[in-house]
Write an enzyme that holds these catalytic residues in place. Structure first.
Site, PDB file in Angstrom:
ATOM      1  N   ASP A   1      64.715  74.584  55.947  1.00 21.77           N
ATOM      2  CA  ASP A   1      65.191  75.156  54.622  1.00 21.77           C
ATOM      3  C   ASP A   1      64.535  76.460  54.283  1.00 21.77           C
ATOM      4  O   ASP A   1      63.162  76.571  54.543  1.00 21.77           O
ATOM      5  CB  ASP A   1      64.675  73.820  53.539  1.00 21.77           C
TER       6      ASP A   1
ATOM      7  N   GLU B   1      68.668  78.550  57.402  1.00 23.20           N
ATOM      8  CA  GLU B   1      68.798  78.741  56.073  1.00 23.20           C
ATOM      9  C   GLU B   1      68.508  80.024  55.595  1.00 23.20           C
ATOM     10  O   GLU B   1      67.165  80.217  55.451  1.00 23.20           O
ATOM     11  CB  GLU B   1      68.651  77.753  54.918  1.00 23.20           C
TER      12      GLU B   1
END
Length: 660
Positions: free
Chosen positions: A336, A371
Site C-alpha cells: 500500500d 501501489e
C-alpha cells in the site's frame, strides 16, 4: 516474575524457545527500557531489559510461556522539537507482537502529550502483546509458484467475500476457515483465478473519528501490529495464526497463491494528536519522517509516514515480510502507498528497503506488487519501481474506462494499454507482467457501479460526500442508479462484458476485484472503507450467474493464448501481433489517432480479438482463413466464420483460426 537474563538481540520481538521467552526491542534513542509483564489478574510486574546490542535492547525470561501478556515502558528525552517523545507513563505495544490482546479505543489516557508529556498511566486501556508459540506442522505444503504470465489476481476482503455465502456454515463465515472451505476452493478453481490478493489481514484498528461516528475501519489500512493477524477473521483470537496457516495450506493444495496487502507506510498512531501506543513512544525520531519543527511529514494522508530509509526500520520491515513468508508461507505482497518504501526522502530505485528486499534470497523470490504512489512531493512513481516489482497500472484503468464508457480515447492509446503499457514498463529488463492491469479495485467504483453511476454517493461515510475521487470515468447510460429500462440494462450489460473482456484478454497481469464477476454494487459509494455491512459484503444469492460464467470463460480462454501467457513483449513485424482495421488492413496513422473506435488484434496469426467501442453494429472483415468464434462469444458449436463478422455494438469478440 523471574529475573531477566541477557538473552540475544535477534530476532526482533518475543520468541518462545520451549524453556522461556527472549524479548527484543529496537530503540536508538532510549535511555532505559522496562519489560512489563501482566499476570492473570492484570497486575503489572516491571523489570529493565538488562542488555543492549547496538540499538536493540534485549532480555530472556526463564520459564515464561505462550499466552503471557506484556508491553514496554521506554525512558528517554522529551524533546518534541527534536522529534523525541518518550513517556514512560504510556504502556507500549511491541511492534513485532504476534498477537494483541485488547482494543485501541478513543481514550484520553492513550495520548502521550503535545507540547508537554501526559502523565496519566495508560496500562489499563492500552492493547497488550501476547507471547505466541510459532510452531506449526506444514505437512509438506508446497507453494504453487504460478508463473507471472499465467497469474490472474483476485483482490478480496476476507470477511466481505464469505460473510453472506449460503453454502458455508454460519459460524465460520467471514473467517479464514471460510476462505478455505471446499465451497470457496471449488469456486476459485471454476472461476480460474490463480492468486488471492487479500486486503490487509494484519491487526488493524478504527480511527478515533470513525469510532465517534459509530463507524469502523472495514478495509484494514490502519495498522496496529503488522506481525499479528487480526482476530476478527478467526473463530477465536488464540487460534488466528493456526487458522490462517490452515487456509494457506488448503489454498496451496488447490493451486491458489496467497498475496497479502501490507501497510508499511504509516501506523495507527496518526498525527501528534493521535494515541501513543507503540512506535511514537519507543523511538519517534527513528520510526517516522520528522519535519524540522518536530511534526510529521504526512505523505500518506494518515497523519504520519514511516521512515523506511533508517537502517533499523528497514530491518524491522524486512523481518516483518520474512515472518509472513517463513512462518505463514504467503506467496507475495501488495504494498500500500509503496512510494513511501523508496523515499530517502526523494524516491530512489536503490532505496535502502528496496535493496534489502533485492538482497534477501527469500523475499526477492516471491511476488512483489507496488501501489506506485503516495501523496507527498514526487509521490507518483508508476513505472519507476525496481525491476523485481510489478505495479498497479492506473493508466490501464483510466484508459479502458475512457475508451469503453466515454469514447474519449484513440485507438493508439487503447493499443498501448492493451499491450501491457509498454511505453511505461518496457525498460530495465521488465516483462509485460509488471503491468498489473485493473479496471476496478477496492478503492473506487465496482465494475457494475462504473456503468450505473456518473457521480459518487458516499454520504454514508459521514464526510458529506467530500471523500473519494471525482474522476471515475464512468457512464450511467442515461439514468443514475441501478434501475433503468430494458434498453439501459442491455447497454450496461454490453459495457460490463466489454470491460471484463478487455481486462482479461490484454497483455499484462489482470487483477479482478472480487464481486465484479457477480455484478456486485456498492450503490455508488467509491470509498467504502468504513462500511462493514451489506453495502460491501458480496451477496451470493443475488449474484449475476451469467456474468460469472462469462468471466470464468474469459479467464480460461486467456490461459490458452500463448501471446498472453508467454510474458514476452510483442514486437510489430515478428508475427506476435498485428493491429488491423475493420477491413483487416493495417491501421493508418490517421486511424490510430482519429479513427472510429473499431479494430482487430491478431495474435501469433492464430488468435483474433475484435473491438467495437462505437454504438453501431459493424461488419468486420476478418483476415484470410477460417475462424471460429470462441465461447463465451459464441455457442459451444463454434460456428465457422468464413469472411465477415457482424460485430456487435460496444463489444469484444474472440476467434481462433482453424488449423485444418
Amino acid at each position: 516474575m523471574k529475573k531477566l537474563t541477557a538473552g540475544t538481540p535477534a530476532p526482533l520481538g518475543a520468541r518462545y524457545d520451549g524453556n522461556g521467552v527472549n524479548f527484543t526491542l529496537f530503540s536508538a534513542h532510549a535511555q532505559r527500557v522496562e519489560l512489563c509483564v501482566f499476570d492473570q489478574d492484570g497486575n503489572e510486574h516491571r523489570e529493565d531489559l538488562p542488555s543492549r546490542t547496538g540499538n536493540v535492547w534485549h532480555g530472556y525470561l526463564p520459564a515464561a510461556r505462550p499466552g503471557l501478556h506484556y508491553g514496554y515502558r521506554v525512558h528517554g528525552p522529551w524533546e518534541p522539537a527534536q522529534g523525541h517523545r518518550f513517556n514512560p507513563a504510556k504502556l507500549l505495544l511491541d511492534p513485532c507482537a504476534h498477537r494483541v490482546a485488547g482494543e485501541l479505543k478513543d481514550e484520553p489516557r492513550l495520548h502521550g502529550g503535545f507540547d508537554e508529556p501526559d502523565h496519566r498511566d495508560s496500562a489499563a486501556v492500552a492493547p497488550k502483546a501476547v507471547v505466541v508459540d510459532l510452531h506449526y506442522d506444514w505437512g509438506g505444503d508446497t507453494a504453487p509458484r504460478t508463473p507471472w504470465g499465467n497469474t490472474v489476481l483476485y483482490e478480496a476482503h476476507v470477511k466481505g467475500l464469505t460473510i453472506q455465502h449460503p453454502g458455508i456454515p454460519r459460524e465460520i463465515r467471514g473467517t479464514w476457515q471460510a476462505l478455505a472451505h471446499p465451497q470457496m476452493l471449488s469456486y476459485f478453481k471454476q472461476l480460474g483465478i490463480t492468486a488471492l490478493e487479500l486486503m490487509p489481514v494484519a491487526h488493524f484498528v478504527s480511527e478515533p473519528r470513525l469510532q465517534r461516528l459509530g463507524l469502523s475501519n472495514y478495509w484494514g489500512y490502519n495498522p496496529l501490529a503488522i506481525f499479528a493477524l487480526d482476530p476478527r477473521y478467526a473463530t477465536t483470537a488464540a487460534s488466528a495464526l493456526t487458522e490462517f496457516r490452515d487456509a494457506v495450506k488448503a489454498l496451496h493444495k488447490a493451486g491458489i497463491e496467497v498475496i497479502l496487502d501490507v501497510v508499511l507506510n504509516h501506523s495507527a498512531e496518526s498525527d501528534l494528536e493521535g494515541p501513543t501506543f507503540s512506535l511514537r513512544g519507543i523511538d519517534n525520531r527513528s520510526y517516522y519522517w520528522i519535519r524540522e519543527d518536530g511534526d510529521y511529514h504526512n505523505w500518506t494522508g494518515c497523519g504520519n509516514t514511516l521512515n523506511l530509509s533508517a537502517p533499523d526500520v528497514v530491518e524491522y520491515a524486512r523481518q516483518c515480510l520474512r515472518f509472513w513468508v517463513d512462518e505463514c508461507h504467503v506467496d507475495g505482497f501488495r504494498f500500500d502507498l509503496a512510494s513511501v518504501m523508496g523515499r530517502t526522502p526523494e524516491f530512489r530505485q536503490d532505496a535502502p528497503l528496496f535493496e534489502a528486499i533485492r538482497r534477501d534470497p527469500v523475499l526477492s523470490a516471491v511476488k512483489l506488487i507496488a501501489e506506485p504512489w503516495d501523496i507527498g512531493p514526487g509521490g507518483y512513481q508508476v513505472g519507476n519501481f525496481p525491476p523485481f516489482f510489478a505495479e498497479w497500472n492506473d493508466h490501464f484503468r483510466d484508459s479502458m474506462r475512457r475508451f469503453w464508457l466515454q469514447q474519449s480515447l484513440s485507438l493508439g492509446d487503447f493499443a498501448q494499454r492493451f499491450a501491457a503499457s509498454s511505453d511505461v514498463f518496457q525498460r530495465n529488463g521488465r516483462s509485460p507482467s509488471a503491468s498489473i492491469n485493473l479496471i476496478t479495485a477496492h478503492d473506487g467504483f465496482t465494475l457494475r457501479d462504473c456503468v450505473c453511476f456518473n457521480q459518487k454517493h458516499n454520504e454514508a461515510n459521514g464526510e458529506e460526500n467530500r471523500d473519494g475521487t471525482n474522476n471515475n470515468h464512468s457512464n450511467n447510460h442515461g439514468i443514475e442508479g441501478l434501475g433503468g429500462s430494458l434498453d439501459v440494462i442491455e447497454r450496461r450489460r454490453a459495457s460490463l462484458h466489454a470491460l471484463m473482456a478487455t481486462l482479461l484478454l490484454s497483455q499484462g497481469t489482470p487483477m479482478l476485484l472480487a464481486g465484479d464477476e457477480h455484478g456486485h454494487s456498492q450503490r455508488g459509494n467509491n470509498n467504502a472503507y468504513c462500511q462493514d455491512n451489506a453495502l460491501t459484503w458480496l451477496d451470493w444469492e443475488q449474484a449475476n450467474a451469467g456474468l460469472t460464467t462469462f468471466t470464468a470463460a474469459l479467464i480460461h480462454l486467456r490461459q490458452k493464448i500463448p501471446a498472453l501467457t508467454g510474458d514476452r513483449w510483442w514486437q510489430e513485424g515478428d508475427g506476435s501481433v498485428c493491429w488491423l482495421n475493420k477491413d483487416a488492413q493495417p491501421l493508418s496513422a490517421d486511424e490510430w489517432q482519429h479513427g472510429v473506435p473499431r479494430m482487430q488484434i491478431l495474435l501469433a496469426q492464430r488468435w483474433l480479438i475484435t473491438v467495437n467501442a462505437s454504438s453501431e453494429v459493424a461488419d468486420i472483415v476478418l483476415p484470410t482463413g477460417n475462424w471460429r468464434a470462441i465461447p463465451p462469444f459464441a455457442g459451444e458449436d463454434n460456428p465457422v466464420i468464413m469472411a465477415v463478422w457482424h460485430g456487435p455494438a460496444h463489444g469484444v469478440c474472440a476467434f481462433e483460426r482453424s488449423m485444418f
